[in-house]
Enzyme design. Sequence first.
Site, short mmCIF file in Angstrom:
data_model
loop_
_atom_site.label_atom_id
_atom_site.label_comp_id
_atom_site.label_asym_id
_atom_site.label_seq_id
_atom_site.Cartn_x
_atom_site.Cartn_y
_atom_site.Cartn_z
N HIS A 145 3.61 -4.76 -9.39
CA HIS A 145 3.05 -3.39 -8.65
C HIS A 145 3.76 -4.14 -7.85
O HIS A 145 4.19 -2.38 -6.60
CB HIS A 145 2.29 -3.28 -7.51
CG HIS A 145 1.52 -4.42 -6.91
ND1 HIS A 145 1.20 -5.80 -7.24
CD2 HIS A 145 1.57 -3.91 -5.45
CE1 HIS A 145 1.27 -6.23 -6.16
NE2 HIS A 145 1.39 -5.29 -5.20
C1 UD1 Z 1 0.33 -2.40 -0.49
C2 UD1 Z 1 1.12 -3.98 0.49
C3 UD1 Z 1 1.29 -4.39 0.05
C4 UD1 Z 1 0.16 -5.36 -1.28
C5 UD1 Z 1 -0.40 -3.97 -1.99
C6 UD1 Z 1 -1.62 -4.89 -2.15
C7 UD1 Z 1 1.98 -2.64 2.18
C8 UD1 Z 1 3.59 -2.49 2.71
N1 UD1 Z 1 2.20 -3.20 1.54
O1 UD1 Z 1 1.59 -1.60 -1.43
O2 UD1 Z 1 1.56 -5.85 0.03
O3 UD1 Z 1 0.81 -6.08 -2.24
O4 UD1 Z 1 -0.99 -2.75 -0.74
O5 UD1 Z 1 -2.05 -4.02 -3.49
O6 UD1 Z 1 1.45 -2.32 3.22
N2 UD1 Z 1 -2.57 5.04 -4.60
C9 UD1 Z 1 -3.51 5.32 -5.21
N3 UD1 Z 1 -4.91 4.77 -4.26
C10 UD1 Z 1 -4.82 3.78 -3.51
C11 UD1 Z 1 -3.98 3.60 -3.22
C12 UD1 Z 1 -2.37 3.78 -3.25
O7 UD1 Z 1 -3.15 6.41 -6.17
O8 UD1 Z 1 -5.91 3.48 -3.09
C13 UD1 Z 1 -1.01 5.10 -5.18
C14 UD1 Z 1 -0.63 5.97 -4.47
O9 UD1 Z 1 0.26 6.75 -5.31
C15 UD1 Z 1 0.31 5.13 -3.05
C16 UD1 Z 1 1.12 4.00 -3.46
O10 UD1 Z 1 -0.25 3.32 -4.84
O11 UD1 Z 1 1.11 5.91 -3.27
C17 UD1 Z 1 0.85 2.55 -3.11
O12 UD1 Z 1 -0.05 2.57 -2.12
P1 UD1 Z 1 0.66 1.91 -0.81
O13 UD1 Z 1 -0.98 1.36 -0.51
O14 UD1 Z 1 1.16 2.71 -0.22
O15 UD1 Z 1 1.54 0.47 -1.33
P2 UD1 Z 1 1.04 -0.39 -2.08
O16 UD1 Z 1 1.73 -0.13 -3.38
O17 UD1 Z 1 -0.40 -0.26 -2.51
N1 UDP Z 2 -7.30 -7.68 -8.29
C1 UDP Z 2 -7.98 -7.54 -9.01
N2 UDP Z 2 -7.86 -6.09 -10.31
C2 UDP Z 2 -6.79 -5.96 -10.83
C3 UDP Z 2 -5.25 -6.86 -10.26
C4 UDP Z 2 -5.23 -8.01 -9.41
O1 UDP Z 2 -8.97 -7.29 -8.16
O2 UDP Z 2 -6.55 -5.68 -11.36
C5 UDP Z 2 -6.89 -9.02 -7.37
C6 UDP Z 2 -6.91 -9.44 -7.81
O3 UDP Z 2 -8.10 -11.21 -8.02
C7 UDP Z 2 -6.09 -10.67 -6.14
C8 UDP Z 2 -5.98 -9.52 -5.21
O4 UDP Z 2 -6.11 -8.60 -6.02
O5 UDP Z 2 -6.93 -11.41 -5.81
C9 UDP Z 2 -4.07 -9.57 -4.97
O6 UDP Z 2 -4.01 -8.49 -5.09
P1 UDP Z 2 -2.86 -7.73 -5.27
O7 UDP Z 2 -1.65 -8.08 -6.27
O8 UDP Z 2 -2.29 -6.34 -5.07
O9 UDP Z 2 -2.08 -7.97 -3.36
P2 UDP Z 2 -1.19 -8.94 -3.27
O10 UDP Z 2 -1.80 -10.43 -3.65
O11 UDP Z 2 0.60 -9.59 -4.00
O12 UDP Z 2 -0.63 -9.00 -1.86
#
Ligand code: UD1
Ligand code: UDP
Length: 359
Positions: free
Chosen positions: A205
């Site tokens: 992701h």
């Molecule tokens: C964010 C964090 C990343 C973390 C990740 C965990 C930053 C810069 N990035 O990235 O470090 O690893 O969360 O999962 O803060 N979206 C949805 N539903 C949601 C949330 C997001 O549909 O509930 C979609 C939207 O299209 C959005 C995209 O995901 O534009 C990205 O969401 P965003 O929170 O900006 O960044 P993440 O990639 O989730």
């Molecule tokens: N996780 C979850 N469901 C999923 C994928 C990940 O509950 O489908 C949990 C996982 O167990 C871990 C956390 O989400 O604790 C990791 O989050 P993510 O990969 O979104 O972010 P990162 O750790 O890279 O910031």
Amino acid sequence: MKVSVILGTRPEIIKLSPVILELERSGLEYFILHSGQHYSYSMDRVFFEQLGLPEARYNLDVNSGSHGLQTGRMLIGIEKILKEESSDVVIVQGDTNTTLAGALSAAKLRIPIGHVEAGLRSYDRSMPEEINRRLVDHCSDVLFAPTEKARQILLGEGIPNDWIYVTGNTIVDALYRNLRLAESRRGLMDELEVEERRYLLVTVHRQENVDNKERFSKILKGLTSVHERLGYPIIYPVHPRAAKRMREFNLKPEGLTLINPLDYLDFLLLEKNARLILTDSGGVQEEACILQVPCVTLRYNTERPETLEVKSNILAGVDPESIAEKAEMMLKRKCNWPNPFGDGKAGKRIVKILIERFG
Ligand code: UD1
Ligand code: UDP
């Protein structure tokens, strides 16, 4: 002592859950401020429900947007609430835009900041998370480093020794607390028609991986090739960012079972029973290591070097051949490494330190 806990994304909810539950257990005064960075049920509410967390007192509903827009909206909303609530310490976790906005708002109001999971470095400034974690560490007052290595990094950057506490990573607490419950839920494995140790689990992701069409295609090609060479089914719960890009770039990976993001218990279950995990997630690299499941990281660097040291994890980058090679290599790895992330009591330690410092 009054504590403000600021969070906004899936990993922050999971990794702060042990701290929140300990604050609750200790009867301390605290509240949760949710930025609303994550808002889909499967990225947000489901974790509050499963982990038994109290409702957030505030939700800023900032939702998605460019980094500046998202962070700016958070700063405006968080500042207003912190002024009204006059707390003694603000707790943030990790390296997201919510973490940065929470810490920066508090720093400007001269409210002490506690940073959970301080001292991680990938040394890759093209990652938004690396910028966030550096800035947050350097405006924090109490730094909860998960490992001795993280502490040494902070010391090397000039942070005073008596601001740093090695607590272990709260992800161990959350995992230990929930693993048995997760293992009692076999339904999903039957539904996916997979058996223990006879499938692989994938998450991808990261912005730098999925927002670039060529890079995302290479990763998916590598995963298809892993499936063809090893013959195992591959399960990929797709993060909403990756789902959006897959549609936009019209990518249709072969040999992968794509599913919606999973709740915590189902995801832990799939991690525990996987033969191998391939991921670009930070938390998933840690969980694989704790669960004794070998991991291939789909990046060129990691801020979790402890996993490379104990050899639970290997860096493959995004080249398809390298991904397939590293997957084959890690399948042979004997799963007997030590867990470098602590004993599952990080949440308790963090709250005890907060009481000592601010109580
Ligand atoms: C964010 C964090 C990343 C973390 C990740 C965990 C930053 C810069 N990035 O990235 O470090 O690893 O969360 O999962 O803060 N979206 C949805 N539903 C949601 C949330 C997001 O549909 O509930 C979609 C939207 O299209 C959005 C995209 O995901 O534009 C990205 O969401 P965003 O929170 O900006 O960044 P993440 O990639 O989730
Ligand atoms: N996780 C979850 N469901 C999923 C994928 C990940 O509950 O489908 C949990 C996982 O167990 C871990 C956390 O989400 O604790 C990791 O989050 P993510 O990969 O979104 O972010 P990162 O750790 O890279 O910031």
